[in-house]
Design a protein around this motif. Structure first.
Motif, PDB file in Angstrom:
ATOM      1  N   LEU A   1     -14.427  -1.187  -9.850  1.00  0.00           N
ATOM      2  CA  LEU A   1     -14.529  -0.507 -11.296  1.00  0.00           C
ATOM      3  C   LEU A   1     -14.307   0.880 -11.582  1.00  0.00           C
ATOM      4  CD1 LEU A   1     -18.383  -1.770 -11.879  1.00  0.00           C
ATOM      5  CD2 LEU A   1     -16.044  -2.680 -12.776  1.00  0.00           C
ATOM      6  N   ARG A   2     -14.079   1.841 -10.372  1.00  0.00           N
ATOM      7  CA  ARG A   2     -13.459   3.142 -10.609  1.00  0.00           C
ATOM      8  C   ARG A   2     -11.808   3.071 -10.538  1.00  0.00           C
ATOM      9  NH1 ARG A   2     -14.601   5.637  -5.384  1.00  0.00           N
ATOM     10  NH2 ARG A   2     -16.650   5.500  -6.024  1.00  0.00           N
ATOM     11  N   GLU A   3     -11.460   2.153  -9.771  1.00  0.00           N
ATOM     12  CA  GLU A   3      -9.883   1.835  -9.831  1.00  0.00           C
ATOM     13  C   GLU A   3      -9.521   1.317 -11.252  1.00  0.00           C
ATOM     14  OE1 GLU A   3      -9.035  -0.647  -6.819  1.00  0.00           O
ATOM     15  OE2 GLU A   3      -9.007   0.942  -5.065  1.00  0.00           O
ATOM     16  N   GLN A   4     -10.179   0.210 -11.699  1.00  0.00           N
ATOM     17  CA  GLN A   4      -9.980  -0.236 -13.248  1.00  0.00           C
ATOM     18  C   GLN A   4     -10.041   1.063 -14.159  1.00  0.00           C
ATOM     19  OE1 GLN A   4      -8.985  -3.303 -14.013  1.00  0.00           O
ATOM     20  NE2 GLN A   4      -8.975  -3.520 -11.817  1.00  0.00           N
ATOM     21  N   ALA A   5     -11.000   1.797 -14.196  1.00  0.00           N
ATOM     22  CA  ALA A   5     -11.443   2.941 -15.058  1.00  0.00           C
ATOM     23  C   ALA A   5     -10.051   3.945 -15.011  1.00  0.00           C
ATOM     24  CB  ALA A   5     -12.449   3.727 -14.736  1.00  0.00           C
ATOM     25  N   GLN A   6      -9.502   4.189 -13.735  1.00  0.00           N
ATOM     26  CA  GLN A   6      -8.491   5.037 -13.405  1.00  0.00           C
ATOM     27  C   GLN A   6      -7.185   4.501 -14.165  1.00  0.00           C
ATOM     28  OE1 GLN A   6      -8.517   5.525  -9.304  1.00  0.00           O
ATOM     29  NE2 GLN A   6      -9.625   7.481  -9.361  1.00  0.00           N
ATOM     30  N   LEU A   7      -6.879   3.026 -13.837  1.00  0.00           N
ATOM     31  CA  LEU A   7      -5.737   2.330 -14.528  1.00  0.00           C
ATOM     32  C   LEU A   7      -5.865   2.313 -16.087  1.00  0.00           C
ATOM     33  CD1 LEU A   7      -5.629  -0.646 -12.005  1.00  0.00           C
ATOM     34  CD2 LEU A   7      -3.895   1.537 -12.266  1.00  0.00           C
TER      35      LEU A   7
ATOM     36  N   MET B   1      -7.370   4.565 -17.785  1.00  0.00           N
ATOM     37  CA  MET B   1      -7.031   6.017 -18.356  1.00  0.00           C
ATOM     38  C   MET B   1      -5.498   6.097 -18.237  1.00  0.00           C
ATOM     39  SD  MET B   1      -7.276   9.418 -16.560  1.00  0.00           S
ATOM     40  CE  MET B   1      -6.323   8.841 -15.298  1.00  0.00           C
ATOM     41  N   GLN B   2      -4.989   5.647 -17.147  1.00  0.00           N
ATOM     42  CA  GLN B   2      -3.428   5.742 -17.004  1.00  0.00           C
ATOM     43  C   GLN B   2      -2.823   4.914 -17.879  1.00  0.00           C
ATOM     44  OE1 GLN B   2      -2.795   4.666 -13.096  1.00  0.00           O
ATOM     45  NE2 GLN B   2      -3.418   6.612 -12.023  1.00  0.00           N
ATOM     46  N   LEU B   3      -3.133   3.636 -18.205  1.00  0.00           N
ATOM     47  CA  LEU B   3      -2.294   3.180 -19.426  1.00  0.00           C
ATOM     48  C   LEU B   3      -2.674   3.621 -20.703  1.00  0.00           C
ATOM     49  CD1 LEU B   3      -1.081   0.569 -20.331  1.00  0.00           C
ATOM     50  CD2 LEU B   3      -3.489  -0.679 -20.599  1.00  0.00           C
ATOM     51  N   ASP B   4      -3.809   4.377 -20.896  1.00  0.00           N
ATOM     52  CA  ASP B   4      -3.946   5.014 -22.298  1.00  0.00           C
ATOM     53  C   ASP B   4      -3.253   6.374 -22.572  1.00  0.00           C
ATOM     54  OD1 ASP B   4      -6.001   3.316 -23.062  1.00  0.00           O
ATOM     55  OD2 ASP B   4      -7.611   4.607 -22.492  1.00  0.00           O
ATOM     56  N   HIS B   5      -3.114   7.021 -21.522  1.00  0.00           N
ATOM     57  CA  HIS B   5      -2.289   8.047 -21.332  1.00  0.00           C
ATOM     58  C   HIS B   5      -0.760   7.801 -21.371  1.00  0.00           C
ATOM     59  CE1 HIS B   5      -4.730  11.675 -21.295  1.00  0.00           C
ATOM     60  NE2 HIS B   5      -5.475  10.535 -20.581  1.00  0.00           N
ATOM     61  N   ALA B   6      -0.182   6.582 -20.899  1.00  0.00           N
ATOM     62  CA  ALA B   6       1.280   6.294 -21.099  1.00  0.00           C
ATOM     63  C   ALA B   6       1.631   5.624 -22.226  1.00  0.00           C
ATOM     64  CB  ALA B   6       1.400   5.063 -19.914  1.00  0.00           C
ATOM     65  N   LEU B   7       0.612   5.049 -23.002  1.00  0.00           N
ATOM     66  CA  LEU B   7       0.658   4.617 -24.470  1.00  0.00           C
ATOM     67  C   LEU B   7       0.756   5.843 -25.212  1.00  0.00           C
ATOM     68  CD1 LEU B   7      -1.730   1.643 -24.472  1.00  0.00           C
ATOM     69  CD2 LEU B   7       0.696   1.511 -24.664  1.00  0.00           C
TER      70      LEU B   7
ATOM     71  N   GLY C   1       0.303  12.299 -13.645  1.00  0.00           N
ATOM     72  CA  GLY C   1       0.484  12.351 -12.138  1.00  0.00           C
ATOM     73  C   GLY C   1       2.022  11.937 -12.009  1.00  0.00           C
ATOM     74  N   LYS C   2       2.529  12.113 -10.800  1.00  0.00           N
ATOM     75  CA  LYS C   2       3.807  11.781 -10.503  1.00  0.00           C
ATOM     76  C   LYS C   2       3.971  10.138 -10.328  1.00  0.00           C
ATOM     77  CE  LYS C   2       5.509  15.911  -8.437  1.00  0.00           C
ATOM     78  NZ  LYS C   2       6.190  16.307  -7.176  1.00  0.00           N
ATOM     79  N   GLU C   3       2.982   9.461 -10.147  1.00  0.00           N
ATOM     80  CA  GLU C   3       3.048   8.225  -9.926  1.00  0.00           C
ATOM     81  C   GLU C   3       1.825   7.485 -10.835  1.00  0.00           C
ATOM     82  OE1 GLU C   3       3.787   6.075  -6.181  1.00  0.00           O
ATOM     83  OE2 GLU C   3       4.792   7.840  -5.415  1.00  0.00           O
ATOM     84  N   PRO C   4       1.878   7.258 -12.094  1.00  0.00           N
ATOM     85  CA  PRO C   4       0.766   6.836 -12.857  1.00  0.00           C
ATOM     86  C   PRO C   4       0.566   5.220 -12.726  1.00  0.00           C
ATOM     87  CG  PRO C   4       3.076   6.864 -14.122  1.00  0.00           C
ATOM     88  CD  PRO C   4       3.099   7.372 -12.886  1.00  0.00           C
ATOM     89  N   GLY C   5       1.394   4.358 -12.323  1.00  0.00           N
ATOM     90  CA  GLY C   5       1.005   2.948 -12.327  1.00  0.00           C
ATOM     91  C   GLY C   5       1.274   2.351 -10.856  1.00  0.00           C
ATOM     92  N   PRO C   6       1.233   1.113 -10.950  1.00  0.00           N
ATOM     93  CA  PRO C   6       1.314   0.525  -9.449  1.00  0.00           C
ATOM     94  C   PRO C   6       2.659   0.723  -8.797  1.00  0.00           C
ATOM     95  CG  PRO C   6       0.894  -1.018 -11.267  1.00  0.00           C
ATOM     96  CD  PRO C   6       1.047   0.419 -11.814  1.00  0.00           C
ATOM     97  N   PRO C   7       2.657   0.610  -7.553  1.00  0.00           N
ATOM     98  CA  PRO C   7       4.040   0.822  -6.684  1.00  0.00           C
ATOM     99  C   PRO C   7       5.034   0.225  -7.432  1.00  0.00           C
ATOM    100  CG  PRO C   7       2.081   0.168  -5.405  1.00  0.00           C
ATOM    101  CD  PRO C   7       1.621   0.018  -6.584  1.00  0.00           C
ATOM    102  N   GLY C   8       6.209   0.859  -7.563  1.00  0.00           N
ATOM    103  CA  GLY C   8       7.480   0.226  -8.074  1.00  0.00           C
ATOM    104  C   GLY C   8       7.624   0.505  -9.560  1.00  0.00           C
ATOM    105  N   MET C   9       6.345   1.121 -10.145  1.00  0.00           N
ATOM    106  CA  MET C   9       6.510   1.496 -11.421  1.00  0.00           C
ATOM    107  C   MET C   9       7.357   2.845 -11.324  1.00  0.00           C
ATOM    108  SD  MET C   9       3.776   1.810 -14.189  1.00  0.00           S
ATOM    109  CE  MET C   9       3.789   2.465 -15.880  1.00  0.00           C
ATOM    110  N   VAL C  10       8.062   3.184 -12.408  1.00  0.00           N
ATOM    111  CA  VAL C  10       8.948   4.490 -12.487  1.00  0.00           C
ATOM    112  C   VAL C  10       7.801   5.531 -12.891  1.00  0.00           C
ATOM    113  CG1 VAL C  10      10.643   5.852 -13.569  1.00  0.00           C
ATOM    114  CG2 VAL C  10      10.974   3.211 -13.198  1.00  0.00           C
ATOM    115  N   GLY C  11       7.771   6.525 -12.228  1.00  0.00           N
ATOM    116  CA  GLY C  11       6.801   7.958 -12.191  1.00  0.00           C
ATOM    117  C   GLY C  11       7.265   8.740 -13.381  1.00  0.00           C
ATOM    118  N   PHE C  12       6.379   9.541 -13.943  1.00  0.00           N
ATOM    119  CA  PHE C  12       6.879  10.300 -15.109  1.00  0.00           C
ATOM    120  C   PHE C  12       6.742  11.644 -14.228  1.00  0.00           C
ATOM    121  CE2 PHE C  12       6.482   7.789 -18.655  1.00  0.00           C
ATOM    122  CZ  PHE C  12       5.395   6.877 -18.234  1.00  0.00           C
ATOM    123  N   TYR C  13       7.748  12.383 -14.520  1.00  0.00           N
ATOM    124  CA  TYR C  13       7.821  13.746 -13.819  1.00  0.00           C
ATOM    125  C   TYR C  13       8.048  14.882 -14.785  1.00  0.00           C
ATOM    126  CZ  TYR C  13       8.828  11.048  -9.899  1.00  0.00           C
ATOM    127  OH  TYR C  13       8.725  10.082  -8.831  1.00  0.00           O
TER     128      TYR C  13
END
Length: 131
Positions: free
Chosen positions: A73-79, A81-87, A119-131
């Motif tokens: 559940l913690r990982e789901q909440a983090q994902l 949040m990351q999706l919300d910020h990416a959007l 952060g530098k790696e907002p998503g799952p591995p392989g997803m392009v990070g935001f710098y």
């Protein structure tokens, strides 16, 4: 033979023999009962230990399952949040202001805040990070 049994001395010897056999039989029965009680007590103690071990094992498994669920559940909440910020970054990038310096400054700060949160790696591995 019958006359010998009629003799009181022989009768007393037979009675003493029967008394000894009876007492011996009772003694053997008591010893067997004692062994049976000891065996029953050791079996009961072993059953109790096994039940306690099973209960402890079940508690450990339940705690592990709860902890795994909490981590998931913690990982789901983090994902989420990351999706919300990416959007939010995408929506902010699409609404790039033109001409107004204060709006451009606010726009840049909003993008930067979302990138910092991601952060530098907002998503799952392989997803392009935001710098």
């Amino acid at each position: 033979m019958l006359s010998a049994l009629a003799n009181p001395a022989v009768g007393n010897i037979v009675q003493i023999f029967l008394a000894i056999v009876t007492v011996s039989g009772l003694w053997v029965a008591l010893l067997n009962g004692k062994k049976d009680r000891a065996t029953a007590m050791s079996l009961a103690a072993a059953d109790r230990r096994a039940a306690d071990e099973r209960a402890e094992s079940d508690r450990r498994e339940a705690n592990t399952a709860v902890e795994d669920e909490r981590i998931f559940l913690r990982e789901q909440a983090q994902l989420r949040m990351q999706l919300d910020h990416a959007l939010k970054i995408v929506q902010t990038a699409e609404n790039y202001p033109r001409g107004d310096f204060n709006s451009i400054k606010h726009w840049g700060l909003s993008i930067r805040a979302s990138v910092i949160v991601l952060g530098k790696e907002p998503g799952p591995p392989g997803m392009v990070g935001f710098y």
